[in-house]
Design a protein around this motif. Sequence first.
Motif: not given
Length: 186
Positions: A45-46, A83-84, A109-112, A160-165
Motif C-alpha cells: 500500500t502506498f 497493490i493499492f 492493482a487498485v488505482a484511480s 477492499y471489503e468487496a474483495i474480502k467478501m
Amino acid sequence: MSKILTTQLTGLFQRIGQSEEEAIEETARLLAQAAIGQGTVYFATFGELEAIAIQAEQGVQPFAKFARYDEAIELMPADRVIIFTRQASDEQALLLARKLHKEFIPFSAVASEVASDDNELSDLAYTYISLKMRGGILPHPTKLGERIVFPHIMAALYIYEAIKMEFDEMVAGDEDDEEETASPFA
C-alpha cells in the motif's frame, strides 16, 4: 453540503460496484490461490492507502494469510500481491509492479485511473481495479471550476471489503471441502 456528499459517495460506490464487479471477483480468486495453497497474500500500500493494510491487519475481521509487503521479503511462486495506490503513475507502485511481472509473481492493482493502453500498472497486473476517481467529487463552494473532497481511502476501502467478501467465501468453500473429505477417524 452533507447531503450532496452522501449522494456523490453513493454514486461513486455504485459506479465501482457496477463496472468493477468482474475485476473484484477475479482479484479475490487470484488472492484465494495463495490462501488455499501454501502462499501468503501480501498487501503493498502506498501513501494514504496504507489505511487498507491497517484494516486488513487490525480490522475486526482480519484478512486471512495477510502480510505487509516490504522490499526485504523474498516472494515464493505461491504468494500473491495486491497493490493499492492513489495513482497508477506512482513510481514506487510501478517499480514493484515491474519487479513482480519480471519474477512471474501474480498480482492485482487498485488505482484511480481506468485500465487503458496508457496505464502501465493496469497492463502489468493480472487483475486491475479502478477507484473511478478523476478528481474531487464536489464543486468548490466559492471557487468556480475547482473541485474538493478526494475520497480515495473510502473508495479503496469499499473495493477492499468487496474483495474480502468474495475471498472469504472462496476460502471458506475450500475449508468446507477439506472437512467433508477428512477421515472420520482422524
